[in-house]
Design an enzyme around this catalytic site. Structure first.
Site, PDB file in Angstrom:
ATOM      1  N   LYS A  80       4.585   9.500   2.726  1.00  0.00           N
ATOM      2  CA  LYS A  80       3.143   9.576   3.017  1.00  0.00           C
ATOM      3  C   LYS A  80       2.887   9.346   4.521  1.00  0.00           C
ATOM      4  O   LYS A  80       2.162  10.109   5.157  1.00  0.00           O
ATOM      5  CB  LYS A  80       2.362   8.545   2.169  1.00  0.00           C
ATOM      6  CG  LYS A  80       2.475   8.826   0.665  1.00  0.00           C
ATOM      7  CD  LYS A  80       1.654   7.884  -0.170  1.00  0.00           C
ATOM      8  CE  LYS A  80       2.311   6.571  -0.481  1.00  0.00           C
ATOM      9  NZ  LYS A  80       3.488   6.629  -1.363  1.00  0.00           N
ATOM     10  N   THR A  81       3.518   8.324   5.069  1.00  0.00           N
ATOM     11  CA  THR A  81       3.347   8.047   6.505  1.00  0.00           C
ATOM     12  C   THR A  81       3.933   9.188   7.333  1.00  0.00           C
ATOM     13  O   THR A  81       3.331   9.621   8.326  1.00  0.00           O
ATOM     14  CB  THR A  81       4.066   6.726   6.885  1.00  0.00           C
ATOM     15  OG1 THR A  81       3.722   5.735   5.931  1.00  0.00           O
ATOM     16  CG2 THR A  81       3.684   6.257   8.273  1.00  0.00           C
ATOM     17  N   ASP A 125      -2.339   2.420   5.599  1.00  0.00           N
ATOM     18  CA  ASP A 125      -1.397   2.330   4.484  1.00  0.00           C
ATOM     19  C   ASP A 125      -1.905   1.290   3.484  1.00  0.00           C
ATOM     20  O   ASP A 125      -2.667   0.394   3.854  1.00  0.00           O
ATOM     21  CB  ASP A 125      -0.023   1.916   5.044  1.00  0.00           C
ATOM     22  CG  ASP A 125       1.113   2.317   4.117  1.00  0.00           C
ATOM     23  OD1 ASP A 125       0.850   3.007   3.116  1.00  0.00           O
ATOM     24  OD2 ASP A 125       2.259   1.943   4.402  1.00  0.00           O
ATOM     25  N   THR A 174      -0.043   3.522  -3.225  1.00  0.00           N
ATOM     26  CA  THR A 174       0.843   3.698  -4.372  1.00  0.00           C
ATOM     27  C   THR A 174       0.037   3.513  -5.654  1.00  0.00           C
ATOM     28  O   THR A 174       0.545   3.701  -6.740  1.00  0.00           O
ATOM     29  CB  THR A 174       1.977   2.645  -4.336  1.00  0.00           C
ATOM     30  OG1 THR A 174       1.383   1.361  -4.156  1.00  0.00           O
ATOM     31  CG2 THR A 174       2.952   2.928  -3.220  1.00  0.00           C
ATOM     32  N   ARG A 233      13.360   7.969   1.098  1.00  0.00           N
ATOM     33  CA  ARG A 233      13.628   6.692   1.792  1.00  0.00           C
ATOM     34  C   ARG A 233      14.911   6.064   1.240  1.00  0.00           C
ATOM     35  O   ARG A 233      15.730   5.531   1.985  1.00  0.00           O
ATOM     36  CB  ARG A 233      12.454   5.724   1.632  1.00  0.00           C
ATOM     37  CG  ARG A 233      12.695   4.401   2.364  1.00  0.00           C
ATOM     38  CD  ARG A 233      11.582   3.408   2.125  1.00  0.00           C
ATOM     39  NE  ARG A 233      10.348   3.840   2.754  1.00  0.00           N
ATOM     40  CZ  ARG A 233       9.147   3.439   2.375  1.00  0.00           C
ATOM     41  NH1 ARG A 233       9.006   2.590   1.376  1.00  0.00           N
ATOM     42  NH2 ARG A 233       8.063   3.879   2.994  1.00  0.00           N
TER      43      ARG A 233
END
Ligand code: ADE
Length: 351
Positions: A80-81, A125, A174, A233
């Site tokens: 997302k980032t 975030d 999330t 990740r």
């Protein structure tokens, strides 16, 4: 323009604590930042989402207007980032990155909003963790690009309306369900990020290995991808661990055999489950006859934080079809018995 609030604090410059400075974040984040793709061409996966974003960006550029506010949701580690950074790059604007827990006081969010320049992107975030006051400040800022401020003390209190430059807010969460309705409604574009396929993760692993100058063959990359829980990740972290193993125990090259041996040593199984995931499934099977059982009970029994279980372990266990959520708690599926090698309906490894 220097503005001061009631406490005489300059609110034009955001307090340092509210922004995430690269040098202040831990090693893992630095590693992630150095391998983060910067463009749509190098960003692997999320094909449908990338196509719609490219259209939204091109339309905003044609109109010479900032992009609509965007909300990305989905399990952690799916990019997302990274995607927010790609959008900023594509728009040719600066991105300011922060996180809801860093916006505790009104002056944190006010300071950041006032430091933005026209067209810039503000990335928040964990936006579901924003407090009510910060949310109330954000509403007019998102909708009409102004801030309503009060100055002075009780009897001399004055309301001041401050215009803000037109900016784009990108929120990431999330837990989309925990976002308040009014906040969710103010995002023009809402997208869910999906788990990656093994083929996509294989590409991510090869790209990362290339940047880190680690030798990996296709079968080695695929072996890591298969145990990466659909999450880039995790794939990137495993590349590093496996490359350490390859360096010490082999000739430095990641092959299928090196990857498998290394991941077995790390107790990451063929589905990508670690000790905690297996303990969770095993507990439900052996102590609760397959469930349903409440999350708090599970957390206490395996010594984990319930939020870590919900946010980190569960999304993939649900996606992999090993766990089910029911109104009465968590239940394992027949696939979980099979994966752990436990006979259905009987007690297993704990006896
Ligand atoms: N590293 C993390 N996420 C990635 C992605 N989507 N594409 C390429 N490399 C990545």
């Amino acid at each position: 323009m220097i503005l001061e609030n009631d406490e005489g604090i300059n609110i034009k410059t955001p307090p340092k604590s509210a922004m995430l400075e690269p040098k202040e974040v831990e090693y893992d984040r630095n590693f992630e930042n150095c391998i983060r793709p910067k463009s749509f061409d190098t960003y692997i996966g999320q094909g449908a989402l990338k196509e719609t974003l490219k259209i939204s960006i091109a339309a905003a550029q044609k109109r010479q207007m900032p992009l609509d506010h965007l909300l990305f949701y989905g399990p952690p580690g799916l990019g997302k980032t990274t995607l927010a950074g790609v959008i900023a790059e594509q728009m040719g604007v600066r991105i300011r990155i922060t996180s809801a827990p860093a916006l505790e006081r009104p002056r944190d969010i006010i300071g950041i909003l006032m430091s933005l320049e026209a067209g810039e992107i503000l990335f928040i975030d964990e936006i579901h963790r924003l407090n009510k006051v910060a949310e109330e400040i954000l509403y007019p800022a998102m909708e009409d690009f102004f801030l309503d401020m009060t100055t002075g003390k009780s009897q001399t209190v004055k309301t001041l309306r401050i215009e803000l430059p037109k900016f784009t807010l990108i929120g990431a969460t999330t837990k989309a369900g925990e976002l308040s309705g009014p906040l969710r409604d103010r995002f023009g574009i809402v997208h869910r990020l999906e788990f990656y396929t093994e083929e996509e993760l294989t590409q991510v692993i090869k790209r990362t290995a290339g940047i880190l100058e680690i030798e990996v063959d296709s079968a080695g990359a695929a072996a890591i991808a298969g145990r990466s829980r659909g999450t880039p990740r995790i794939a990137n972290r495993l590349v590093k661990r496996v490359s350490d193993y390859a360096l010490v125990k082999a000739d430095g090259k990641i092959t299928k055999m090196v990857a498998e041996k290394s991941l077995n040593t790390l107790k990451i199984d063929t589905c990508g489950l670690d000790n905690t995931d297996r303990a969770l499934l095993q507990l439900i099977i052996e102590k609760y006859n397959g469930g349903p059982v409440g999350i708090e009970t599970i957390a206490a029994a395996i010594g984990e934080d319930p939020r870590t279980i919900e946010d980190v372990c569960e999304p993939y266990l649900l996606q992999a079809g090993l766990l089910q959520r029911t109104p009465r708690g968590r239940k394992v599926s027949p696939a979980a018995y099979k994966h752990l090698g436990l006979p259905h309906g009987q007690c297993g490894l704990f006896g």
